[in-house]
Enzyme design. Structure first.
Site, short mmCIF file in Angstrom:
data_model
loop_
_atom_site.label_atom_id
_atom_site.label_comp_id
_atom_site.label_asym_id
_atom_site.label_seq_id
_atom_site.Cartn_x
_atom_site.Cartn_y
_atom_site.Cartn_z
N LYS A 54 -1.56 42.52 -6.91
CA LYS A 54 -3.00 43.10 -6.80
C LYS A 54 -3.35 43.95 -5.53
O LYS A 54 -4.33 44.71 -5.75
CB LYS A 54 -3.96 41.56 -6.66
CG LYS A 54 -3.55 40.61 -5.94
CD LYS A 54 -4.69 39.63 -6.02
CE LYS A 54 -4.51 38.39 -5.04
NZ LYS A 54 -3.50 38.68 -3.95
N ARG B 298 7.12 40.41 6.20
CA ARG B 298 5.96 39.58 6.55
C ARG B 298 6.41 38.03 6.92
O ARG B 298 7.27 37.54 6.24
CB ARG B 298 5.23 39.30 5.22
CG ARG B 298 4.02 40.51 5.22
CD ARG B 298 3.28 40.34 3.72
NE ARG B 298 2.66 39.36 3.67
CZ ARG B 298 1.46 39.21 2.77
NH1 ARG B 298 1.01 40.12 2.20
NH2 ARG B 298 1.19 37.97 2.50
N ARG C 74 2.98 29.00 -1.11
CA ARG C 74 2.08 29.75 -1.60
C ARG C 74 1.57 29.70 -3.03
O ARG C 74 0.52 29.94 -3.45
CB ARG C 74 2.17 31.60 -1.00
CG ARG C 74 2.14 31.64 0.63
CD ARG C 74 2.61 32.54 0.97
NE ARG C 74 1.85 33.80 0.61
CZ ARG C 74 2.20 35.04 0.26
NH1 ARG C 74 3.43 35.33 0.48
NH2 ARG C 74 1.46 35.90 0.06
N ARG D 5 -10.56 32.43 -3.09
CA ARG D 5 -9.06 31.83 -3.39
C ARG D 5 -9.44 30.53 -3.80
O ARG D 5 -8.33 29.67 -4.13
CB ARG D 5 -8.41 31.71 -2.10
CG ARG D 5 -7.54 33.16 -1.79
CD ARG D 5 -6.24 33.26 -2.67
NE ARG D 5 -5.23 33.53 -1.67
CZ ARG D 5 -4.88 34.55 -1.25
NH1 ARG D 5 -5.63 35.68 -1.12
NH2 ARG D 5 -3.52 34.68 -0.34
N ARG E 71 9.79 41.90 -1.57
CA ARG E 71 9.03 42.46 -0.57
C ARG E 71 9.32 41.76 0.92
O ARG E 71 9.02 42.78 1.74
CB ARG E 71 7.25 41.93 -0.86
CG ARG E 71 6.39 42.46 -0.05
CD ARG E 71 4.94 42.02 -0.58
NE ARG E 71 4.75 40.94 -0.15
CZ ARG E 71 3.38 40.43 -0.61
NH1 ARG E 71 2.68 41.26 -1.58
NH2 ARG E 71 3.04 39.09 -0.44
P1 AMP Z 1 -2.65 37.67 1.04
O1 AMP Z 1 -2.07 38.88 1.72
O2 AMP Z 1 -3.81 37.70 0.13
O3 AMP Z 1 -1.52 36.90 0.19
O4 AMP Z 1 -3.08 36.76 2.04
C1 AMP Z 1 -2.14 36.40 3.12
C2 AMP Z 1 -2.55 34.69 3.65
O5 AMP Z 1 -3.96 34.97 4.28
C3 AMP Z 1 -2.66 33.74 2.70
O6 AMP Z 1 -1.54 32.94 2.41
C4 AMP Z 1 -3.78 32.96 3.40
O7 AMP Z 1 -3.09 31.93 4.26
C5 AMP Z 1 -4.64 33.85 4.10
N1 AMP Z 1 -5.99 34.12 3.09
C6 AMP Z 1 -6.09 35.35 2.66
N2 AMP Z 1 -7.36 35.27 1.89
C7 AMP Z 1 -7.59 33.86 1.83
C8 AMP Z 1 -8.76 33.36 1.56
N3 AMP Z 1 -9.76 34.10 0.75
N4 AMP Z 1 -8.74 31.98 1.82
C9 AMP Z 1 -8.02 31.39 2.58
N5 AMP Z 1 -6.68 32.04 3.11
C10 AMP Z 1 -6.74 33.30 2.82
#
Ligand code: AMP
Length: 188
Positions: free
Chosen positions: A14, A135, A146, A90, A129
């Site tokens: 995404k 990361r 996750r 989320r 990735r």
């Molecule tokens: P992502 O890059 O979107 O996978 O986000 C990486 C990490 O950031 C996630 O595993 C969460 O720990 C945190 N994170 C990102 N967006 C949110 C959100 N809307 N609510 C809570 N945690 C978030």
């Protein structure tokens, strides 16, 4: 004016697709994950608080995020040209917050789009990735956590947006360009 919410499990692509679509539509791509990673890197107060959750694959508490979203959606580029929200909301409480916020600032979204990819493919993609992007939250244990968090907290958003009549699904388990094409068709 295009305003889209991008749903999809970690590793569904995404972020990549949201970025491509945002560039072609010339609208901001707002990724809460990217914003949080920048805060962590900058060692801000928010970043320091968020890091422990991110490293474990848990969601960062809503209390740390909501002001950030409010501020970002109120910036002139978002007000003036729309947005693609990637990684927010989320969970249902974030979705409810977003609805209240948008009502308050006189905005609304067009669609909530889910990039659908089978679970076993997600693990494969995320591990891949991990080697490319390095990361800290892409180790196998954290990846599995996750995905569990996604199932428990984020998946209910499908019903939330379905009930509002804005939910759309795109098969994300295909070549990048084919997925982009489907998304463009959906959005335009
Ligand atoms: P992502 O890059 O979107 O996978 O986000 C990486 C990490 O950031 C996630 O595993 C969460 O720990 C945190 N994170 C990102 N967006 C949110 C959100 N809307 N609510 C809570 N945690 C978030």
């Amino acid at each position: 004016m295009t305003r889209l919410i991008f749903l999809g499990a970690p590793g569904a692509g995404k972020g990549t697709q949201a970025q491509i679509l945002a560039e072609s539509a010339k609208i901001p791509h707002i990724s809460t994950g990217d914003i949080l990673r920048a805060e962590v890197k900058g060692q801000t107060e928010l970043g320091l608080k968020a890091k422990s959750y991110m490293d474990k694959g848990e969601l960062v508490p809503d209390s740390l995020l909501l002001d950030m979203i409010r501020a970002r959606l109120s910036q002139s580029d978002a007000v003036g040209s729309g947005w693609i929200l990637d990684g927010f909301p989320r969970n249902v409480s974030q979705a409810e917050f977003l609805d209240r916020l948008l009502t308050e600032i006189g905005q609304n979204y067009d669609l909530a789009i889910n990039l659908d990819v089978p679970q076993d493919r997600l693990v494969e993609r995320l591990l891949n990735r991990a080697t490319i992007q390095n990361r800290p939250d892409d180790t196998e244990d954290v990846i599995r956590r996750r995905l569990v968090v996604y199932d428990q907290q984020t998946l209910p958003l499908i019903d939330y947006y379905r009930q509002k009549g804005v939910y759309r699904e795109v098969n994300g388990d295909r070549e990048l360009a084919v997925v982009t094409q489907d998304l463009e068709t959906l959005v335009n």
